[in-house]
Design an enzyme around this catalytic site. Structure first.
Site, PDB file in Angstrom:
ATOM      1  N   ARG A  22       0.821  -1.225   0.000  1.00 23.91           N
ATOM      2  CA  ARG A  22       0.000   0.000   0.000  1.00 23.91           C
ATOM      3  C   ARG A  22       0.857   1.280   0.000  1.00 23.91           C
ATOM      4  O   ARG A  22       0.543   2.265   0.662  1.00 23.91           O
ATOM      5  CB  ARG A  22      -0.963   0.002   1.202  1.00 23.91           C
TER       6      ARG A  22
ATOM      7  N   ASN B 218     -17.046  -3.001  -5.762  1.00 23.65           N
ATOM      8  CA  ASN B 218     -16.887  -2.255  -4.512  1.00 23.65           C
ATOM      9  C   ASN B 218     -15.879  -1.107  -4.698  1.00 23.65           C
ATOM     10  O   ASN B 218     -15.386  -0.551  -3.733  1.00 23.65           O
ATOM     11  CB  ASN B 218     -16.419  -3.241  -3.420  1.00 23.65           C
TER      12      ASN B 218
ATOM     13  N   GLU C  28     -18.049  -1.494  17.661  1.00 20.80           N
ATOM     14  CA  GLU C  28     -17.287  -2.263  16.660  1.00 20.80           C
ATOM     15  C   GLU C  28     -15.766  -2.054  16.732  1.00 20.80           C
ATOM     16  O   GLU C  28     -15.063  -2.189  15.735  1.00 20.80           O
ATOM     17  CB  GLU C  28     -17.792  -1.973  15.233  1.00 20.80           C
TER      18      GLU C  28
ATOM     19  N   ASP D  80     -26.550  -5.862   8.791  1.00 20.08           N
ATOM     20  CA  ASP D  80     -26.279  -4.868   7.732  1.00 20.08           C
ATOM     21  C   ASP D  80     -26.248  -5.491   6.346  1.00 20.08           C
ATOM     22  O   ASP D  80     -25.621  -6.529   6.156  1.00 20.08           O
ATOM     23  CB  ASP D  80     -24.908  -4.216   7.968  1.00 20.08           C
TER      24      ASP D  80
ATOM     25  N   CYS E 214     -26.544   1.527   2.749  1.00 22.91           N
ATOM     26  CA  CYS E 214     -26.039   2.851   2.420  1.00 22.91           C
ATOM     27  C   CYS E 214     -25.538   2.815   0.985  1.00 22.91           C
ATOM     28  O   CYS E 214     -25.489   1.768   0.373  1.00 22.91           O
ATOM     29  CB  CYS E 214     -24.929   3.270   3.373  1.00 22.91           C
TER      30      CYS E 214
ATOM     31  N   HIS F 189     -38.894  -3.074  -3.649  1.00 22.63           N
ATOM     32  CA  HIS F 189     -39.798  -4.172  -3.273  1.00 22.63           C
ATOM     33  C   HIS F 189     -39.031  -5.265  -2.531  1.00 22.63           C
ATOM     34  O   HIS F 189     -39.542  -5.833  -1.562  1.00 22.63           O
ATOM     35  CB  HIS F 189     -40.493  -4.758  -4.514  1.00 22.63           C
TER      36      HIS F 189
ATOM     37  N   HIS G 122     -20.028  11.177   5.702  1.00 21.05           N
ATOM     38  CA  HIS G 122     -18.783  11.195   4.929  1.00 21.05           C
ATOM     39  C   HIS G 122     -18.069  12.532   5.030  1.00 21.05           C
ATOM     40  O   HIS G 122     -16.935  12.667   4.599  1.00 21.05           O
ATOM     41  CB  HIS G 122     -19.071  10.879   3.461  1.00 21.05           C
TER      42      HIS G 122
HETATM   43  C1  LIG Z   1     -18.937   0.682   4.059  1.00 22.75           C
HETATM   44  N1  LIG Z   1     -17.835   0.429   3.170  1.00 22.75           N
HETATM   45  C2  LIG Z   1     -17.202  -0.789   3.166  1.00 22.75           C
HETATM   46  C3  LIG Z   1     -17.029  -1.440   1.936  1.00 22.75           C
HETATM   47  N2  LIG Z   1     -16.423  -2.629   1.871  1.00 22.75           N
HETATM   48  C4  LIG Z   1     -15.991  -3.201   3.008  1.00 22.75           C
HETATM   49  N3  LIG Z   1     -15.395  -4.398   2.949  1.00 22.75           N
HETATM   50  N4  LIG Z   1     -16.134  -2.616   4.217  1.00 22.75           N
HETATM   51  C5  LIG Z   1     -16.744  -1.409   4.338  1.00 22.75           C
HETATM   52  O1  LIG Z   1     -16.870  -0.891   5.459  1.00 22.75           O
HETATM   53  N5  LIG Z   1     -17.456  -0.862   0.806  1.00 22.75           N
HETATM   54  C6  LIG Z   1     -18.163   0.375   0.797  1.00 22.75           C
HETATM   55  C7  LIG Z   1     -17.732   1.218   1.929  1.00 22.75           C
HETATM   56  C8  LIG Z   1     -16.322   1.690   1.712  1.00 22.75           C
HETATM   57  N6  LIG Z   1     -15.885   2.369   2.847  1.00 22.75           N
HETATM   58  C9  LIG Z   1     -14.701   2.206   3.463  1.00 22.75           C
HETATM   59  C10 LIG Z   1     -14.513   3.005   4.584  1.00 22.75           C
HETATM   60  C11 LIG Z   1     -13.306   2.942   5.256  1.00 22.75           C
HETATM   61  C12 LIG Z   1     -12.313   2.078   4.829  1.00 22.75           C
HETATM   62  C13 LIG Z   1     -11.052   2.081   5.588  1.00 22.75           C
HETATM   63  O2  LIG Z   1     -10.922   2.870   6.479  1.00 22.75           O
HETATM   64  N7  LIG Z   1     -10.061   1.251   5.265  1.00 22.75           N
HETATM   65  C14 LIG Z   1      -8.836   1.290   5.983  1.00 22.75           C
HETATM   66  C15 LIG Z   1      -8.364  -0.095   6.334  1.00 22.75           C
HETATM   67  C16 LIG Z   1      -9.205  -0.662   7.431  1.00 22.75           C
HETATM   68  C17 LIG Z   1      -8.562  -1.861   8.035  1.00 22.75           C
HETATM   69  O3  LIG Z   1      -8.896  -2.965   7.715  1.00 22.75           O
HETATM   70  N8  LIG Z   1      -7.632  -1.663   8.899  1.00 22.75           N
HETATM   71  C18 LIG Z   1      -6.936  -2.721   9.576  1.00 22.75           C
HETATM   72  C19 LIG Z   1      -5.456  -2.584   9.344  1.00 22.75           C
HETATM   73  C20 LIG Z   1      -5.016  -1.236   9.734  1.00 22.75           C
HETATM   74  C21 LIG Z   1      -3.607  -0.891   9.266  1.00 22.75           C
HETATM   75  O4  LIG Z   1      -3.416  -0.372   8.211  1.00 22.75           O
HETATM   76  N9  LIG Z   1      -2.643  -1.140  10.125  1.00 22.75           N
HETATM   77  C22 LIG Z   1      -1.329  -0.661   9.898  1.00 22.75           C
HETATM   78  C23 LIG Z   1      -0.675  -0.512  11.260  1.00 22.75           C
HETATM   79  C24 LIG Z   1      -1.514   0.351  12.186  1.00 22.75           C
HETATM   80  C25 LIG Z   1      -1.409   1.815  11.886  1.00 22.75           C
HETATM   81  O5  LIG Z   1      -0.339   2.395  12.063  1.00 22.75           O
HETATM   82  O6  LIG Z   1      -2.434   2.434  11.514  1.00 22.75           O
HETATM   83  C26 LIG Z   1      -0.589  -1.674   9.025  1.00 22.75           C
HETATM   84  O7  LIG Z   1      -0.989  -2.845   8.990  1.00 22.75           O
HETATM   85  O8  LIG Z   1       0.347  -1.232   8.356  1.00 22.75           O
HETATM   86  C27 LIG Z   1      -7.251  -2.609  11.061  1.00 22.75           C
HETATM   87  O9  LIG Z   1      -7.902  -1.642  11.458  1.00 22.75           O
HETATM   88  O10 LIG Z   1      -6.900  -3.519  11.805  1.00 22.75           O
HETATM   89  C28 LIG Z   1      -7.774   1.992   5.163  1.00 22.75           C
HETATM   90  O11 LIG Z   1      -6.907   2.556   5.825  1.00 22.75           O
HETATM   91  O12 LIG Z   1      -7.792   1.959   3.941  1.00 22.75           O
HETATM   92  C29 LIG Z   1     -12.510   1.283   3.732  1.00 22.75           C
HETATM   93  C30 LIG Z   1     -13.726   1.346   3.033  1.00 22.75           C
HETATM   94  N1  LIG Z   2     -22.395  -1.374  11.093  1.00 22.08           N
HETATM   95  C1  LIG Z   2     -21.538  -0.821  10.084  1.00 22.08           C
HETATM   96  C2  LIG Z   2     -22.300  -0.566   8.814  1.00 22.08           C
HETATM   97  C3  LIG Z   2     -21.529   0.152   7.769  1.00 22.08           C
HETATM   98  S1  LIG Z   2     -22.279   0.076   6.232  1.00 22.08           S
HETATM   99  C4  LIG Z   2     -20.916   0.448  10.581  1.00 22.08           C
HETATM  100  O1  LIG Z   2     -21.540   1.106  11.400  1.00 22.08           O
HETATM  101  O2  LIG Z   2     -19.809   0.792  10.178  1.00 22.08           O
HETATM  102 ZN   LIG Z   3     -23.440   1.964   5.910  1.00 20.06          ZN
END
Ligand SMILES: CN1c2c(nc(N)[nH]c2=O)NC[C@@H]1CNc1ccc(C(=O)N[C@@H](CCC(=O)N[C@@H](CCC(=O)N[C@@H](CCC(=O)O)C(=O)O)C(=O)O)C(=O)O)cc1
Ligand SMILES: N[C@@H](CCS)C(=O)O
Ligand SMILES: [Zn+2]
Length: 741
Positions: free
Chosen positions: A18, A117, A472, A587, A631, A640, A682
């Site tokens: 990443r 997605n 969560e 959800d 959402c 429906h 958002h």
């Molecule tokens: C509701 N949404 C979602 C979708 N799809 C999903 N599978 N889940 C969803 O919630 N699709 C539609 C929307 C899209 N929205 C989002 C909203 C937010 C994110 C997001 O914030 N993604 C994060 C990664 C989240 C995650 O899994 N984090 C892990 C790992 C964290 C990490 O990076 N750790 C670091 C070390 C720690 C640090 O220093 O921060 C590492 O490993 O290097 C966790 O929390 O454990 C993002 O950052 O992109 C995505 C979709």
């Molecule tokens: N329960 C989840 C739904 C996201 S779509 C949340 O609150 O993040």
């Molecule tokens: Zn939602």
């Protein structure tokens, strides 16, 4: 046997670890300056191009790399700048502001890219003056040439670009016509520079809209022909079958067709001779949006069939590889399962193996892949079992349930609640990372989660919300979390896929029969409930969403997997209920996203989706209240089915669509509990009391007051703590004032 060529349609820009996200967020957070950002991205772009080229592709795509999103790049290229951002220099800072909003102006909308997605930025046409800005595509093409790479430029085509745009007073056709000379100029510039192929993505042509777009599509490509650029253009489609005969009639060099997600219909048309001999075919034979290794023997047969009907044949992934993780190389997965997988890089290896088989009679790579595939297939991960003996219908009607639920909870008029998640702060993520890397013990991590849950239960009580959530904090993501705990899933370490902007998700991989073997959410939920006299809502993700946001096996019918997940979620629902949690939210935000691109397949999809949701949720007692949440949805076509879910309460995103969505619900006389999102989560902006009051009052004009709930649009995980507290205070105060009126 003819010679075949290989190519690609797009590559993940995220980087193996990443790096893309980190560089861009580093710039946003002012940790690096623009020069450093440009440098880091150039390295990543170069590495992406070189990596692809190392698989002997005859042509590598360029123009797919972006600082945020390709549609936004195209909008900037043609000066389709949202009115509120006009007048500024066209540079990367403008691009980021349009995508993310700034202090003065809201961001442009994010919408799902077809049935994926991935989210694109919606171009806005209000008061725009289309013209060609700095030619970033040419610049990127030159960059590839400077590396000695044989590349082809990629751009979203004019029909798809306009179809995915909004605003402006001109008609669809007028907008497209305004773009013709601009596209032509860009094509000219690329051809002059040596481009032999230009990939013009027109996925809109596989949707229901294709029919009404035929005339204008014809007009546009004829115009490109008149301008002498069409003989380099490839009209690229994906995600469904196209009308091959129609596309074949357009004066372009070739067509790109998906032979994986076409339900066999593209192949049928090719075999029927709908593609003429003078056209090049770009055959999407390798699945570009799933992670399973190709059955190369089957692909060999497919290519043989195609080559009998086509004179100039390229093979490539079925879509851009943006939708899959970068590489398996860094993963330490069970070798038996790893054999069955193929990420973006490995997919290029599959193409190379097929090319060597056909062109050089060299079967070494091919045989290796074939044997790996067979080894994986011969393992007994799947039995396709999903016998069940549970209801898919609640035992009483909503009217009966509603009375019993009200007796149990005695909730006030217009109950207030949230959607589930509270901020995933840096601290929360750091604790999880430390725990996963064994830097802290289970006890320390669990205690941290408890402290965080307690802190937020106190905050919710103080603010005066009626139905609380635990927040969560134990979840990295609403799908990956379940993938970590359910049998039949595996999670990867670096299998990131871009969702929007710098945000990525790590879809779990479903490799076998899905089963619930132990409780998933009980500890945290029961702990939270023990801290308050108010009800705490259990929080689960539904089967349709878990399936859509995972990589599913392609050799098991989706319905089987979906129902297996439904049974697993049902176990958890019952476990929560048994533990005293009598309000449970399941959800389904991906229900709309998974809707097939052709309406003839909608009914089948929706029937199966509704059935699996009801399997997951119908076994509970009448006085247990089932919520669902959606959402990012345009509800019209699926309203429906949403009603048929028979959830006691649905909470939905509405703040961006204003009254339109409420109208959808009124139109079908929706008569179940409904919580309308009264502010946009958002945006970091705190809503005013007047805005929230107005949203509630407007909805109450159309929706029965006794059915109405008040909530934010979606979960609050991406927001900062102070923003959440302030916004929820406004939500509760506004509701109380309306109650007292
Ligand atoms: C509701 N949404 C979602 C979708 N799809 C999903 N599978 N889940 C969803 O919630 N699709 C539609 C929307 C899209 N929205 C989002 C909203 C937010 C994110 C997001 O914030 N993604 C994060 C990664 C989240 C995650 O899994 N984090 C892990 C790992 C964290 C990490 O990076 N750790 C670091 C070390 C720690 C640090 O220093 O921060 C590492 O490993 O290097 C966790 O929390 O454990 C993002 O950052 O992109 C995505 C979709
Ligand atoms: N329960 C989840 C739904 C996201 S779509 C949340 O609150 O993040
Ligand atoms: Zn939602």
């Amino acid at each position: 046997m003819m010679t075949i060529k290989t190519t690609n349609l797009g590559f993940p820009r995220l980087g193996r670890k990443r790096e893309w996200k980190k560089a861009i967020e580093g710039y946003w957070n002012k940790n690096i300056n623009k020069e450093a950002l440009d440098k880091q991205l150039e390295v990543l772009h170069r590495d992406n191009l070189k990596l692809q080229s190392s698989y002997n592709l005859d042509s590598v795509p360029v123009g797919d790399f972006s600082l945020y999103d390709n549609l936004l790049d195209t909008a900037l290229l043609f000066n389709i700048i949202p009115e509120r951002f006009q007048g500024r220099e066209i540079d990367d800072d403008l691009l980021f502001d349009i995508a993310r909003g700034n202090k003065e102006h809201v961001a442009s909308a994010l919408i799902k890219w077809f049935n994926t997605n991935y989210h694109y930025i919606v171009p806005e046409w209000d008061n725009v003056v289309p013209k060609l800005n700095h030619n970033t595509l040419l610049e990127r093409y030159r960059f590839a040439l400077s590396l000695g790479i044989n590349a082809h430029p990629v751009i979203v085509g004019p029909i798809t670009f306009v179809a995915l745009s909004k605003g402006g007073t001109s008609s669809f056709e007028e907008k497209v016509r305004q773009l013709i000379p601009l596209y032509t100029e860009v094509f000219h510039s690329l051809i002059q520079e040596g481009a032999e192929l230009i990939q013009v993505d027109e996925p809109i042509l596989v949707t229901d809209q294709a029919e009404v777009l035929k005339d204008i599509t014809h007009e546009v490509y004829e115009a490109f022909n008149d301008a002498k650029v069409a003989d380099k253009l490839i009209i690229q489609t994906y995600f469904e079958a196209a009308d091959v005969k129609f596309l074949n009639g357009l004066p372009v060099k070739g067509l790109g067709l998906d032979f994986v997600h076409d339900r066999g219909n593209n192949l049928k048309q090719i075999l029927a001779g709908d593609l003429s001999g003078d056209k090049t075919l770009f055959a999407g034979v390798i699945d570009g949006r799933n992670v399973w290794a190709a059955d190369v023997a089957l692909k060999q047969q497919l290519i043989e069939k195609l080559s009998e009907h086509v004179e100039d044949l390229y093979i490539n992934p079925s879509s851009s590889l943006l939708l899959v993780p970068v590489s398996l190389e860094d993963e330490t997965l069970d070798e038996q399962i790893k054999d069955g997988l193929s990420f973006a890089t490995e997919k290029l290896g599959e193409l190379e193996a097929l090319k060597n088989l056909f062109n050089n009679n060299n079967a070494t790579q091919f045989n290796k892949l074939k044997s790996k595939y067979e080894t994986f297939q011969n393992q007994s991960f799947k039995n396709l079992e999903y016998n069940y003996n549970i209801p898919d219908q609640r035992s009483s009607t909503f009217e009966v349930r509603k009375v019993l639920q009200q007796q149990r909870w005695n909730l006030p008029d217009l109950p207030t609640t949230t959607i589930g998640s509270f901020p995933q702060s840096k601290e929360v993520r750091q604790y999880r990372a430390d725990w996963k890397n064994h830097r802290i013990t289970d006890e320390v991590y669990k205690q941290f989660l408890k402290d965080e849950i307690k802190r937020w239960i106190d905050i919710q009580e103080e603010i005066g919300l009626d139905v609380l959530v635990h927040g969560e904090f134990e979840r990295n993501d609403m799908v990956e979390f379940f993938g970590e705990k359910l049998q039949g899933f595996l999670v990867t370490k670096y299998g990131w896929v871009q969702s929007y902007g710098s945000r990525a998700v790590k879809p779990p991989i479903i490799y076998g029969d899905v089963k619930w073997t132990h409780p998933l959410t009980i500890d945290e939920t029961v702990y939270a409930q023990g801290l308050t006299n108010k009800p705490v809502k259990g929080m689960l993700t539904g089967p349709v969403t878990i399936l859509n946001w995972s990589f599913e096996r392609v050799d098991i019918p989706r319905e089987v997997v979906q129902n297996q997940i439904a049974l697993a979620i049902n176990e958890e629902v019952l476990a929560l209920e048994k533990a005293g949690i009598k309000i449970i939210q399941v959800d389904e935000p991906a229900l709309r996203e998974g809707l097939p691109l052709r309406s003839e397949f909608h009914k089948d999809y929706l029937d199966k989706a509704v059935h699996s949701f009801k399997l997951a949720t119908s076994s509970v007692a009448d006085d247990t209240q089932i919520h669902t949440h959606m959402c990012y949805s345009q509800f019209g076509q699926i309203i429906h089915a949403i009603y048929d879910l028979d959830a006691d309460v649905i909470s939905i995103e509405t703040s961006r669509s204003h009254g339109d969505l409420i109208q959808d619900f009124e139109d079908i006389n929706y008569n179940l509990g409904i919580g309308l999102g009264v502010y946009d989560i958002h945006s970091p902006r705190i809503p005013t009391e007047a805005e929230v009051t107005n949203a509630i009052e407007r909805a109450l004009k159309q929706i029965d007051r006794s059915l109405f709930w008040v909530n934010p649009d979606c979960g609050l995980k991406t927001r900062k703590e102070e923003e959440v507290k302030e916004a929820l205070k406004v939500l509760v105060t506004s509701t109380q004032k309306i109650r007292n009126q």
